[in-house]
Scaffold this motif. Structure first.
Motif, mmCIF file in Angstrom:
data_model
loop_
_atom_site.group_PDB
_atom_site.id
_atom_site.type_symbol
_atom_site.label_atom_id
_atom_site.label_comp_id
_atom_site.label_asym_id
_atom_site.label_seq_id
_atom_site.Cartn_x
_atom_site.Cartn_y
_atom_site.Cartn_z
ATOM 1 N N GLU A 145 0.839 -1.185 0.000
ATOM 2 C CA GLU A 145 0.000 0.000 0.000
ATOM 3 C C GLU A 145 0.881 1.245 0.000
ATOM 4 O OE1 GLU A 145 -4.003 -1.243 2.468
ATOM 5 O OE2 GLU A 145 -2.261 -0.575 3.625
ATOM 6 N N ALA A 146 0.286 2.342 -0.432
ATOM 7 C CA ALA A 146 0.960 3.637 -0.365
ATOM 8 C C ALA A 146 0.578 4.305 0.953
ATOM 9 C CB ALA A 146 0.564 4.507 -1.552
ATOM 10 N N TRP A 147 1.574 4.670 1.742
ATOM 11 C CA TRP A 147 1.337 5.293 3.050
ATOM 12 C C TRP A 147 1.799 6.739 3.005
ATOM 13 C CZ3 TRP A 147 2.096 2.044 8.107
ATOM 14 C CH2 TRP A 147 1.309 0.911 8.025
ATOM 15 N N LEU A 148 0.905 7.641 3.389
ATOM 16 C CA LEU A 148 1.212 9.063 3.505
ATOM 17 C C LEU A 148 1.012 9.444 4.970
ATOM 18 C CD1 LEU A 148 1.907 11.714 2.037
ATOM 19 C CD2 LEU A 148 -0.526 12.076 1.680
ATOM 20 N N THR A 149 2.090 9.875 5.631
ATOM 21 C CA THR A 149 2.066 10.080 7.079
ATOM 22 C C THR A 149 2.416 11.524 7.412
ATOM 23 O OG1 THR A 149 2.742 7.793 7.414
ATOM 24 C CG2 THR A 149 2.977 9.286 9.288
ATOM 25 N N VAL A 150 1.604 12.118 8.291
ATOM 26 C CA VAL A 150 1.869 13.468 8.826
ATOM 27 C C VAL A 150 1.899 13.340 10.339
ATOM 28 C CG1 VAL A 150 1.054 15.832 9.036
ATOM 29 C CG2 VAL A 150 0.763 14.604 6.868
ATOM 30 N N SER A 151 3.031 13.721 10.931
ATOM 31 C CA SER A 151 3.218 13.572 12.367
ATOM 32 C C SER A 151 3.660 14.898 12.957
ATOM 33 C CB SER A 151 4.266 12.482 12.648
ATOM 34 O OG SER A 151 4.486 12.348 14.028
ATOM 35 N N ASP A 152 3.129 15.222 14.142
ATOM 36 C CA ASP A 152 3.528 16.459 14.808
ATOM 37 C C ASP A 152 3.705 16.195 16.299
ATOM 38 O OD1 ASP A 152 1.048 17.073 16.423
ATOM 39 O OD2 ASP A 152 0.147 17.069 14.425
ATOM 40 N N THR A 153 4.293 17.179 16.965
ATOM 41 C CA THR A 153 4.527 17.102 18.414
ATOM 42 C C THR A 153 3.610 18.063 19.137
ATOM 43 O OG1 THR A 153 6.297 18.738 18.252
ATOM 44 C CG2 THR A 153 6.935 16.429 18.059
ATOM 45 N N GLY A 154 2.405 18.265 18.593
ATOM 46 C CA GLY A 154 1.485 19.268 19.121
ATOM 47 C C GLY A 154 0.722 18.815 20.355
ATOM 48 N N ILE A 155 -0.455 19.435 20.528
ATOM 49 C CA ILE A 155 -1.212 19.253 21.770
ATOM 50 C C ILE A 155 -1.953 17.923 21.792
ATOM 51 C CG2 ILE A 155 -1.485 21.722 22.071
ATOM 52 C CD1 ILE A 155 -4.296 21.486 20.964
ATOM 53 N N GLY A 156 -2.091 17.247 20.645
ATOM 54 C CA GLY A 156 -2.713 15.935 20.602
ATOM 55 C C GLY A 156 -4.217 15.977 20.822
ATOM 56 N N VAL A 157 -4.802 14.784 20.762
ATOM 57 C CA VAL A 157 -6.245 14.629 20.952
ATOM 58 C C VAL A 157 -6.459 13.581 22.042
ATOM 59 C CG1 VAL A 157 -8.450 14.026 19.877
ATOM 60 C CG2 VAL A 157 -6.661 15.147 18.529
ATOM 61 N N PRO A 158 -7.243 13.852 23.072
ATOM 62 C CA PRO A 158 -7.486 12.838 24.116
ATOM 63 C C PRO A 158 -8.077 11.558 23.522
ATOM 64 C CG PRO A 158 -8.265 14.992 24.836
ATOM 65 C CD PRO A 158 -7.886 15.150 23.397
ATOM 66 N N LEU A 159 -7.707 10.436 24.104
ATOM 67 C CA LEU A 159 -8.139 9.147 23.580
ATOM 68 C C LEU A 159 -9.665 9.023 23.541
ATOM 69 C CD1 LEU A 159 -5.601 6.741 25.338
ATOM 70 C CD2 LEU A 159 -5.664 7.391 22.925
ATOM 71 N N GLU A 160 -10.342 9.535 24.572
ATOM 72 C CA GLU A 160 -11.795 9.377 24.635
ATOM 73 C C GLU A 160 -12.518 10.209 23.592
ATOM 74 O OE1 GLU A 160 -10.438 12.426 27.671
ATOM 75 O OE2 GLU A 160 -9.858 10.407 27.013
ATOM 76 N N GLU A 161 -11.826 11.165 22.935
ATOM 77 C CA GLU A 161 -12.472 12.016 21.948
ATOM 78 C C GLU A 161 -12.150 11.615 20.505
ATOM 79 O OE1 GLU A 161 -11.644 16.097 22.708
ATOM 80 O OE2 GLU A 161 -12.087 15.997 24.842
ATOM 81 N N GLN A 162 -11.273 10.620 20.327
ATOM 82 C CA GLN A 162 -10.805 10.293 18.983
ATOM 83 C C GLN A 162 -11.871 9.605 18.135
ATOM 84 O OE1 GLN A 162 -7.080 8.194 19.146
ATOM 85 N NE2 GLN A 162 -6.112 9.746 20.446
#
Length: 799
Positions: free
Chosen positions: A722-739
């Motif tokens: 498969e073709a994988w396109l990944t964007v990663s940051d070190t920001g504030i993130g998203v809480p697990l319960e809200e994902q």
């Protein structure tokens, strides 16, 4: 922790083993004779190989360094030069890596020492490791000192190979079993072995009696588990080498008299240890294999016995001459005879055979792969007669030759009496109506279930027409207007090849006029010679069940209508949003355009205090335009009106364009943006503009939710087809319960709301829609204040 199958190495244990490697190396150097440049025995070698062989392969790089440091430090603290100590440390690490790699060939786990093939691999690993260490170490001694390359090579090869051959069986041996004889026989054998070994290698003992302990080690191999033999062998080797190095025993006596050098004595000692290991370990392994084979045979015998004894049929096994060799529990229970009365006798002399019986009950089959069957009577010990169906067949060996005869008998007595019980079954009270009908359509049997259902008296209903029980209008409708006998003939004409009609609901009329919905089946009743003697009608009252089904169908229909209305409302909503977005975008575009004209002085030069106001109007107007564009995009996707291209797109080429498009957002921000380059093109099938938009939205989110000083990485690669396109940051993130709601429209995480970060909550829903239309998937990995990683997975374009 050391034995296979009893746990895995953990970090504290590993560090402790490295300390043990250091201690064993220092002790070996300290106990070496004064005239030898190297230690006579090096137990650290076997411990190091065992450490790497048991550890996960991902630990090997630092464990190899740890072995080098530990053994080098052992040489250094014993006053050896620094350069030589480092050289020997590297040699020991290389030995451990080579031997462990051979034992763990093709990344397999370390195998249990339960076969001679594994032992041969262990011997080969010991030789390879010893030769590797000896070559490296002898070269170092030749370069750094004036030692002999040949003597050092011979001595080190033997000592290190012997160490591996003695230590590794301890960790590779199967788990020691608990046996009753270990409580007294093991201490006795161990005490005698220790006494004899101490006597042979005691100070001042000069007789060549080094062979005396060997019978006791061999006896241990014959009597005890491999793990016990491995420990006794290791203890014996350590004691012999230490006492001989001190000048005691037959080997030490020759060294003390000067008849043999330190290296020569070391070579003799190692050869003795290796010979002892080669005599005891293969014998212990063979004994272990024999024990396991006997256990398998015993288990197979128990399984066969359990199978025979749990079978409900009679089973007798005879040889080819008719002598009964075995009978199962069912045979004893049915006939009432004991096993000694049956086993050992000829099959035709069985006490349960009827008078005058000769030969096998069913005869012998004409071919070895066939069977013979026949019914006979069996007379039990109590004198009862049983009707048994016998089957006789041969058991053949691997060469297809007959070896045994197996006779099985099925008791048919119950089946023969079943016919007499049928009448009782029909007369018994039941909830199922069973009605017997003769070929003319007259009722002959009317069971208690039919009486309970319809209320008729069983005697009164006999000889009446079966169709009189059915609703007249329903019979005429389904039988094309026929009534009476003609209608019944049409009913039985529907009996198919299976011998019965398919279940069908009919309306039956009870004695009180009550109507019953009955699931009815008609089948043919035949005698032993398959002559048709009538029909059997089986009916089950399903009045309440059908009423419940109708209520359920009505409820489902209401639910379907509700779902359709919700769908219509959703479509109306999408149309409304699309219309409003179109209508709103035009005036907002005009507002933004005129605001820009006022701001740049095209009409009149604005006052300084007016410029911030104009800029605010233009900025908010642009936000409204972007919101309209997002809403129109989602509306087009939902309605299917969007028409996107399907061309081959290089996913890696999109990365550069996306970085340029977001350069304005990065102005004034302290963010590190890293674009991972790819080795070649990554072809996917899709719309380049929309894929760029999906990537831009992800990067825009990463910039928006990453504080200054953070890092953003974007990459594209081919992974698992498969073709994988990944964007990663070190920001504030998203809480697990809200994902769970992350890709829903207008979703805003609590982290973004608390920090008052602007946004419409449509960007990720657009990304998810674009990815879905391209046949891909999007994954997210994030947590509160721990950054976020989005991965788009798309199918590769076929060449």
């Amino acid at each position: 922790m050391w034995n296979l199958g009893r746990g895995q190495l953990v970090l504290p244990t590993t560090v402790g083993v490295l300390v043990l490697v250091f201690g064993a190396g220092a002790l070996a150097i300290a106990s070496a004779p004064a005239d030898t440049p190297v230690a006579i025995w090096w137990p650290a070698a076997g411990i190091s190989v065992a450490l790497l062989a048991l550890a996960p392969r991902r630990w090997w790089w630092w464990l190899t360094v740890g072995v080098a440091v530990a053994t080098g430090a052992a040489n250094l603290v014993m006053d050896r030069p620094l350069d030589l100590a480092l050289w020997l440390g590297v040699a020991n690490a290389g030995e451990a890596y080579v031997a462990a790699s051979f034992l763990r060939w093709r990344r397999r786990p370390l195998r249990e020492l339960a076969g001679l093939d594994v032992f041969l691999r262990l011997v080969a690993a010991a030789v390879l490791g010893g030769v590797t260490m000896a070559l490296v170490a002898a070269t170092g001694i030749l370069v750094l000192t004036d030692g002999s390359f040949t003597q050092t090579l011979r001595s080190l090869s033997l000592s290190h190979a012997a160490s591996t051959l003695v230590v590794l069986p301890i960790v590779m041996a199967p788990a020691i079993r608990r046996q009753a004889r270990l409580a007294w026989e093991l201490p006795l054998q161990l005490g005698i072995l220790i006494a004899v070994t101490v006597l042979v290698f005691a100070p001042g003992q000069t007789l060549s009696l080094e062979f005396l302990p060997l019978p006791f080690l061999i006896g241990a191999a014959l009597r005890f588990d491999l793990g016990i033999v491995a420990w006794e062998l290791a203890g014996f080797a350590v004691f012999v080498i230490l006492t001989s190095s001190a000048g005691h025993g037959p080997f030490g006596f020759d060294f003390e008299r000067g008849e043999v050098s330190g290296l020569g004595m070391g070579a003799v000692l190692q050869a003795f240890v290796v010979a002892t290991a080669l005599m005891t370990l293969p014998l212990a392994i063979s004994v272990e294999q024999r024990r396991r084979l006997l256990e398998q045979v015993s288990s197979s015998e128990k399984l066969t016995s359990a199978t025979l004894d749990t079978a409900a049929t009679l089973i007798l096994v005879t040889d080819l001459y008719g002598e009964v060799l075995r009978v199962n529990a069912a045979t004893l229970a049915l006939t009432g005879f004991d096993e000694p009365e049956l086993v050992g006798k000829e099959i035709w002399e069985m006490p349960f055979a009827p008078p005058g019986s000769t030969g096998y009950p069913a005869g012998l089959p004409e071919a070895t792969d066939a069977q013979a069957s026949r019914e006979t009577d069996v007379v039990t010990r109590s004198g009862d007669k049983r009707r048994v169906l016998w089957n006789t067949s041969f058991v053949r060996d691997d060469r297809e030759r007959p070896t045994y005869v197996v006779i099985t008998g099925t008791d048919l007595t119950a089946e023969r009496t079943a016919a007499g019980l049928t009448r009782h079954l029909l007369d018994a009270a039941a909830t199922t109506a069973m009605i017997g009908i003769d070929p003319r359509g007259r009722i002959t049997v009317f069971n208690a279930g039919a009486v309970n259902l319809l209320g008729y008296d069983a005697q009164d209903i006999l000889e009446t027409s079966f169709t009189d029980l059915l609703d007249v209008d329903q019979v005429q409708q389904r039988c094309h207007g026929a009534t009476g006998d003609e209608a019944f003939q049409q009913l039985v004409a529907g009996i198919g090849a299976a011998g019965e009609t398919a279940p069908r609901d009919w309306t039956w009329i009870g004695d009180d006029g009550r109507r019953h919905t009955v699931s009815m089946t008609l089948s043919i009743a035949a005698d032993t010679f398959a002559a048709r003697v009538g029909y059997l009608c089986v009916g089950r009252d399903v009045t309440e069940a059908r009423a419940s089904q109708e209520m359920l169908i009505a409820a489902l229909e209401k639910e379907r209508l509700a779902v359709q209305r919700m769908k219509d409302l959703d479509e109306a909503k999408n149309e409304f949003v699309s219309t409003v977005s179109h209508e709103l975008r035009t005036p907002v575009t005009s507002i933004v355009g005129y605001t820009e004209m006022l701001e740049d002085g095209t009409l009149v030069e604005p006052a300084p205090e007016q410029r911030p106001l104009l800029q605010s109007i233009a900025r908010n107007g642009q936000r409204l335009i972007l919101l309209c564009d997002d809403l129109l995009t989602l509306s087009g996707i939902d309605s299917g009106a969007a028409r996107w291209e399907r061309n081959a797109v290089d996913l890696s080429a999109i990365l550069v364009g996306a970085e340029d498009a977001l350069r304005a957002q990065l102005a004034g921000r302290d963010l590190e943006v890293v674009v991972m380059s790819t080795d070649g093109p990554i072809p996917v099938l899709g719309d380049k503009v929309q894929l760029e938009r999906a990537l831009t939205n992800l990067l825009s989110n990463a910039i928006k939710f990453t504080e200054d000083g953070g890092r953003i990485e974007v990459s594209a690669k081919v992974h698992e087809g498969e073709a994988w396109l990944t964007v990663s940051d070190t920001g504030i993130g998203v809480p697990l319960e809200e994902q769970e709601g992350l890709f829903q429209r207008f979703f805003r995480s609590s982290s973004a709301q608390q920090r008052a970060i602007q946004g419409t909550g449509l960007g990720l829903s657009i990304v998810a829609a674009i990815v879905a239309t391209h046949g891909g998937e999007i994954d997210v990995r994030s947590a509160h204040l721990e950054g976020t990683t989005f991965t788009i997975r798309l199918p590769l374009a076929r060449g």
